[in-house]
Write a protein that holds these residues in place. Sequence first.
Motif, PDB file in Angstrom:
ATOM      1  N   THR A 146     -11.649  18.457  -1.917  1.00  0.00           N
ATOM      2  CA  THR A 146     -11.419  17.708  -3.329  1.00  0.00           C
ATOM      3  C   THR A 146      -9.889  16.784  -2.896  1.00  0.00           C
ATOM      4  O   THR A 146      -9.069  17.413  -2.198  1.00  0.00           O
ATOM      5  CB  THR A 146     -11.057  18.598  -4.426  1.00  0.00           C
ATOM      6  OG1 THR A 146     -12.337  19.158  -4.641  1.00  0.00           O
ATOM      7  CG2 THR A 146     -10.751  17.863  -5.659  1.00  0.00           C
ATOM      8  N   ILE A 147     -10.056  15.559  -3.184  1.00  0.00           N
ATOM      9  CA  ILE A 147      -8.942  14.996  -2.829  1.00  0.00           C
ATOM     10  C   ILE A 147      -7.670  15.164  -4.149  1.00  0.00           C
ATOM     11  O   ILE A 147      -8.074  14.901  -5.105  1.00  0.00           O
ATOM     12  CB  ILE A 147      -9.097  13.312  -3.134  1.00  0.00           C
ATOM     13  CG1 ILE A 147     -10.081  12.918  -1.871  1.00  0.00           C
ATOM     14  CG2 ILE A 147      -7.637  12.395  -2.832  1.00  0.00           C
ATOM     15  CD1 ILE A 147     -10.407  11.393  -1.873  1.00  0.00           C
ATOM     16  N   HIS A 148      -6.766  15.628  -3.462  1.00  0.00           N
ATOM     17  CA  HIS A 148      -5.476  15.861  -4.509  1.00  0.00           C
ATOM     18  C   HIS A 148      -4.455  15.001  -4.016  1.00  0.00           C
ATOM     19  O   HIS A 148      -3.860  14.863  -2.889  1.00  0.00           O
ATOM     20  CB  HIS A 148      -4.942  17.282  -4.119  1.00  0.00           C
ATOM     21  CG  HIS A 148      -5.879  18.173  -4.652  1.00  0.00           C
ATOM     22  ND1 HIS A 148      -6.382  18.479  -6.174  1.00  0.00           N
ATOM     23  CD2 HIS A 148      -6.922  19.484  -3.955  1.00  0.00           C
ATOM     24  CE1 HIS A 148      -7.525  19.403  -6.004  1.00  0.00           C
ATOM     25  NE2 HIS A 148      -7.521  19.924  -4.888  1.00  0.00           N
ATOM     26  N   LYS A 149      -3.899  14.292  -5.000  1.00  0.00           N
ATOM     27  CA  LYS A 149      -3.043  13.114  -4.525  1.00  0.00           C
ATOM     28  C   LYS A 149      -1.602  13.542  -3.971  1.00  0.00           C
ATOM     29  O   LYS A 149      -1.161  12.995  -3.130  1.00  0.00           O
ATOM     30  CB  LYS A 149      -2.571  12.117  -5.766  1.00  0.00           C
ATOM     31  CG  LYS A 149      -2.109  12.854  -7.012  1.00  0.00           C
ATOM     32  CD  LYS A 149      -1.874  11.888  -7.989  1.00  0.00           C
ATOM     33  CE  LYS A 149      -0.596  11.206  -7.943  1.00  0.00           C
ATOM     34  NZ  LYS A 149      -0.478  10.134  -9.285  1.00  0.00           N
ATOM     35  N   HIS A 150      -1.244  14.580  -4.426  1.00  0.00           N
ATOM     36  CA  HIS A 150       0.048  15.244  -3.928  1.00  0.00           C
ATOM     37  C   HIS A 150      -0.174  15.861  -2.213  1.00  0.00           C
ATOM     38  O   HIS A 150       0.830  16.134  -1.712  1.00  0.00           O
ATOM     39  CB  HIS A 150       0.802  16.315  -4.804  1.00  0.00           C
ATOM     40  CG  HIS A 150       1.028  15.545  -6.034  1.00  0.00           C
ATOM     41  ND1 HIS A 150       2.437  14.813  -6.033  1.00  0.00           N
ATOM     42  CD2 HIS A 150       0.702  15.589  -7.234  1.00  0.00           C
ATOM     43  CE1 HIS A 150       2.311  14.058  -7.060  1.00  0.00           C
ATOM     44  NE2 HIS A 150       1.531  14.732  -8.147  1.00  0.00           N
ATOM     45  N   GLU A 151      -1.256  15.755  -2.063  1.00  0.00           N
ATOM     46  CA  GLU A 151      -1.257  16.454  -0.446  1.00  0.00           C
ATOM     47  C   GLU A 151      -1.483  15.137   0.244  1.00  0.00           C
ATOM     48  O   GLU A 151      -1.561  15.292   1.798  1.00  0.00           O
ATOM     49  CB  GLU A 151      -2.842  17.102  -0.474  1.00  0.00           C
ATOM     50  CG  GLU A 151      -2.684  18.317  -1.123  1.00  0.00           C
ATOM     51  CD  GLU A 151      -4.291  19.337  -1.083  1.00  0.00           C
ATOM     52  OE1 GLU A 151      -4.994  18.546  -0.491  1.00  0.00           O
ATOM     53  OE2 GLU A 151      -4.378  20.283  -1.904  1.00  0.00           O
ATOM     54  N   LEU A 152      -1.444  13.924  -0.059  1.00  0.00           N
ATOM     55  CA  LEU A 152      -1.735  12.720   0.941  1.00  0.00           C
ATOM     56  C   LEU A 152      -0.382  12.695   1.572  1.00  0.00           C
ATOM     57  O   LEU A 152       0.505  13.069   1.213  1.00  0.00           O
ATOM     58  CB  LEU A 152      -1.681  11.306   0.032  1.00  0.00           C
ATOM     59  CG  LEU A 152      -3.081  11.226  -0.637  1.00  0.00           C
ATOM     60  CD1 LEU A 152      -3.202  10.287  -1.698  1.00  0.00           C
ATOM     61  CD2 LEU A 152      -4.377  11.388   0.245  1.00  0.00           C
ATOM     62  N   HIS A 153      -0.306  11.959   2.828  1.00  0.00           N
ATOM     63  CA  HIS A 153       0.803  11.964   3.641  1.00  0.00           C
ATOM     64  C   HIS A 153       1.593  10.758   3.731  1.00  0.00           C
ATOM     65  O   HIS A 153       2.641  10.699   4.168  1.00  0.00           O
ATOM     66  CB  HIS A 153       0.333  12.117   5.264  1.00  0.00           C
ATOM     67  CG  HIS A 153      -0.441  13.693   5.291  1.00  0.00           C
ATOM     68  ND1 HIS A 153      -1.397  14.050   4.834  1.00  0.00           N
ATOM     69  CD2 HIS A 153       0.195  14.753   6.039  1.00  0.00           C
ATOM     70  CE1 HIS A 153      -1.860  15.345   5.406  1.00  0.00           C
ATOM     71  NE2 HIS A 153      -0.612  15.634   6.113  1.00  0.00           N
TER      72      HIS A 153
END
Length: 419
Positions: free
Chosen positions: A368-375
């Motif tokens: 699942t894409i979680h925005k706060h995990e983006l680099h």
Amino acid sequence: EETDATGLHVFPGFMDVHIHSRDPGATHKEDFYHSTWAAAAGGLTTVFEMPNTNPPVNHVENFHKQVENLQPKAHVDFALWAICLGHLNINEIQSLHEAGAVAFKFFWGYAVHKKTYQLMYNYKPEMEDVIPPFQDGEVYDMFQEVAKTGKPFAIHAENNELIQHLTQKVEESGRRDYGALLQGRPNLAEATTIQTGISFAKDAGTRLHVLHVSTEEGVELIRQAQQEGYPITSETCPHFLYLSNKDFEKIGPHMKVYPPVKYEKDQNGLWKGIADGVVSVACSDHAPHTEEEKDGDLWSIPAGMCGVETLAPLMIHAVSEGRITPYELGKLLSSQPARLFGIYPQKGSLQIGTDADLTLVDFKRQKTIHKHELHSKSKVTPYDGFQLQGAPVATIVRGTTMMKDGAVTEEPAGRVVKP
Ligand code: DOR
Ligand code: ZN
Ligand code: ZN
């Protein structure tokens, strides 16, 4: 370090030929350290940096400065776009070509400041008439000049004059929803620009590349020109494939991008274009702005969103949905862009050996894409919460593992790539 690829698919390194890292010029939004860190996290081994930085990549001195600026921060290999600014730099095109620019970009239909600098910042009306949009004669000159290089002349295809004319009344009425934005007839605005581009390219012998195609109309015009035998190519982005105007209610202004996301019929037209090979490249148009800049009124916030880290995951998901095959995935993200931009087989081919660019994909992994995990520095994405089937699980750049199971190295090791 050894990576066990049992049960995984091995691809030639995936690439993203269209990212805006804002470096230099607007590094509060993004910089090359973060964009290429995000690229490695998202399974990419090469990125192409767009030239609308400040200063832009508009002459050979800036080209060399930009290589020096970016290389120490690069987690993946990279190539540089050069910008076409009409009479302002038409005499620089040949030397940019010789220096190793991968291709030439022209923001058709926009005032120079508005598009090359102002878009990256917030709207500043006093800059608007610095250099008006170029007239057709000057645009035609650029088609001829770039034709001499044999490299792609890439157009951002939006007839902005038409859009502004058609939205004037809507703007006056104070309507500021997504439907109001679509009153500018962006489908027609893209089609008329592509049509003129094709006509100019046919006459001048230019290799036309249509950036971020967003409409069914655009795909069909390009198809026709290709069927006539002209060397015209195109790319599209996940936001045009996965989103439509219907998503605005849920996602809101964060999905504002130029060209704007269109209708479901355009999604279908683009998937068909991919299946038929009319659209041969998938890229992100990674164009970060800060969350503060993107929060606000749809009409006054800047256009663009993050995408470099979600490009490969979303295209891998398309395999799981049965829209494309694994073989087509490899073509869209690797071999076709590499051939189109003249860096094949240096990139985009399946290499054997200790200096290979490889992306390993696990089609069984769910993520699942979680925005706060983006680099990226910015976390503005329309895909927060998207559940994807399949994921890149290792990124190997010239033999060095830059990402494994989601963990990305913090040591830059990327190098510039030239055609
Ligand atoms: O939405 C966009 N943002 N479209 C572009 O063409 C440029 C980009 C940017 O640089 O912000
Ligand atoms: Zn563009
Ligand atoms: Zn762009």
